[in-house]
Design an enzyme around this catalytic site. Structure first.
Site, short mmCIF file in Angstrom:
data_model
loop_
_atom_site.label_atom_id
_atom_site.label_comp_id
_atom_site.label_asym_id
_atom_site.label_seq_id
_atom_site.Cartn_x
_atom_site.Cartn_y
_atom_site.Cartn_z
N LYS A 78 0.85 -1.20 0.00
CA LYS A 78 0.00 0.00 0.00
C LYS A 78 0.88 1.24 0.00
O LYS A 78 1.90 1.28 0.69
CB LYS A 78 -0.90 -0.03 1.25
CG LYS A 78 -1.92 1.10 1.31
CD LYS A 78 -2.86 0.95 2.51
CE LYS A 78 -3.88 2.08 2.57
NZ LYS A 78 -4.86 1.92 3.66
N SER A 158 -9.93 2.32 2.81
CA SER A 158 -8.99 2.99 1.93
C SER A 158 -8.04 2.04 1.20
O SER A 158 -7.41 2.43 0.22
CB SER A 158 -8.17 4.00 2.75
OG SER A 158 -7.36 3.30 3.70
N SER A 182 -10.54 0.14 7.06
CA SER A 182 -9.88 0.20 5.75
C SER A 182 -9.20 -1.08 5.29
O SER A 182 -8.70 -1.14 4.17
CB SER A 182 -8.86 1.34 5.73
OG SER A 182 -9.52 2.57 5.66
#
EC number: 6.3.5.7
Length: 491
Positions: A78, A158, A182
């Protein structure tokens, strides 16, 4: 030979150990898959040269019998994790082409254990979002589509890039972060497994901060076993993070397949929302029945302050974000938009560098921390947080091993479908997940079924502090009962 990208991480680990294929072959197969799936926009930075170099190194180590627990396994990272000499932007214009000179603790531990980096994954800007639509690199596509429809759906957020890439078989697993859901919400939207560990289990050092008292790193993977393997490498005490807890990291994989007989599973009555879709209600009942069939005992529990969790979260998280994001001023790194004075430089840089959702949350945070409103909002929200934590403590004190809830209030929705006029509509996606962050507890989302349009739905298990092992054992029961789901390729 089976398509190498369709293997689970555990299967790939065995294949590498047995020398059925090399890490370079495995890595190349995933690099090709990434290239063919650019329509998903899951990766914001591909690192093929570095990946191949790391794969060759892993092959050499495996050849000498020195391979680590993740030797040769290709992963996605990420874009919130600092990766040395590889651009890290938190998917925000304000960080520009920032290239860290250091490695985050979590990624350093993955490389220590022999993993291979395929590239950086898309996410909501500064991890603020539930749909991966706030990224400066554009939205991520969900590999899943409604039956008979060509509408592109969101993968959740997210950590949308992480979930999308794992579901589309572009990487064997991915790092992610969870501040209010998330990891778990994108996992539920994409039929992947995502675990948010207990606060303090994984180091936050080198991860771009959103809300420091809520943020926690964790993996998104194809199966509970794969998630357990990844978490063991990601977890551990780090003296560089004062919130990191110095307790041993267990062998999470050993919890897979362990009996759940006699465990008490709490079913919280407050999670039965008005207007909850019948499909979510049915899924929840099915999950409870599967755990009961495996020998667990179901008990109704009460978490009375659940209804205050979402408003309290959307005070605490923006308050911490407004403080954390004050450092992006155009002076030291990232974007700089000149002005006639230093004040104007700050204003111009932040106005142009931050997207609409980040600006909104910074404004909310600054407002609730301001002199006239601090007691009315921020202090009250912190008191609510204490009550939420106490609800869970009372529940676990009665012998409950874990709590079963839905992961999300619906299946994935279309890109641009929510939150345009009313951000609260988007915030409601976190309704089942934020309590876990507010209380600092571990939570796992496991694929459990599909809705009437063929979209995946997930269930969430919430555990006692630092008892991720029980979540893996219970999660695997649901996984075995529900079976595995893979999307029909359209990209």
């Amino acid at each position: 030979m089976t398509d190498l990208t369709s293997l689970t991480l555990a299967e790939a680990r065995k294949g590498l150990a047995d020398k059925t294929f090399t890490s370079l072959e495995l890595t190349d197969a995933h690099l090709k898959a990434i290239e063919a799936a650019r329509a998903l926009n899951a990766f914001v930075m591909e690192t093929p040269d570095q990946a191949r170099a790391m794969a060759r190194d892993a092959d050499a180590r495996i050849g000498k019998g020195e391979g680590g627990p993740l030797a040769g396994i290709p992963l996605g990272i990420k874009d919130l994790f600092a990766t040395k000499d590889v651009r890290t932007t938190a998917c925000s214009k304000i960080l520009g082409n920032f290239v860290p000179t250091y490695e985050s603790t979590v990624t350093a531990q993955l490389w220590r254990d022999g993993a291979v980096m395929l590239g950086k994954l898309n996410n909501d800007e500064f991890a603020m979002g539930s749909s991966n639509e706030t990224s400066c690199f554009g939205p991520v596509g969900n590999p899943w589509r409604r039956e008979g429809s060509n509408t592109t759906l969101v993968p959740g957020g997210s950590s949308g890039g992480s979930a999308s890439a794992v579901a589309a078989l572009l990487c064997m697993g991915a790092t992610a972060t969870d501040t209010g859901g998330s990891i778990r919400q994108p996992a539920a939207f994409t039929a992947t497994v995502g675990i948010k560990p207990t606060y303090g289990r994984c180091s936050r050092w080198g991860i771009v901060a959103f809300a420091s008292s809520l943020d926690q790193a964790g993996p998104i993977a194809r199966t509970t076993r794969d998630a357990a393997i990844l978490l063991r490498s990601m977890a551990g005490h780090d003296p560089k993070d004062t919130t990191s807890v110095d307790i041993p990291v267990p062998d999470y994989e050993a919890a897979i397949g362990k009996s759940v007989k006699g465990m008490k599973i709490g079913i919280p009555k407050e999670y039965r929302l008005d207007g909850m879709p019948a499909e979510i209600e049915k899924l929840w009942s099915e999950g409870a029945a599967w755990l009961k069939a495996a020998g667990a005992e179901l008990v109704e529990v009460s978490l009375p302050h659940t209804k205050y969790a979402l408003p309290a979260y959307y005070i605490v998280a923006p308050a911490e974000a407004s403080s954390n994001l004050a450092r992006y001023d155009g002076v030291r790194y990232g974007l700089r938009v000149p002005g006639k004075s230093i004040g104007e430089l700050y204003e111009n840089t932040r106005a142009e560098g931050f997207g609409a959702e980040v600006r909104r949350r910074v404004m909310i945070g600054t407002y609730v921390l301001s002199a006239g409103y601090y007691d009315a909002y921020y202090i009250r929200a912190q008191k609510v947080r204490t009550l939420i934590k106490r609800d869970f403590e009372d529940c676990f004190a009665k012998g409950v091993s874990a709590i079963l809830t839905p992961a999300t209030p619906s299946a994935a929705f279309g890109v641009g479908e929510k939150g345009g006029a009313d951000p609260v509509e988007m915030y409601l996606n976190d309704i089942f997940t934020v309590t876990v962050n507010m209380a600092g507890l571990p939570g796992i989302a496991v694929p459990a079924g599909k809705d009437s349009q063929g979209l995946p739905l997930g269930l969430q298990l919430i555990g006692r502090p630092f008892d991720e092992e029980t979540l893996f054992s219970l999660g695997e029961v649901i996984e075995q009962a529900a079976g595995r789901f893979t999307p029909v390729r359209w990209w």
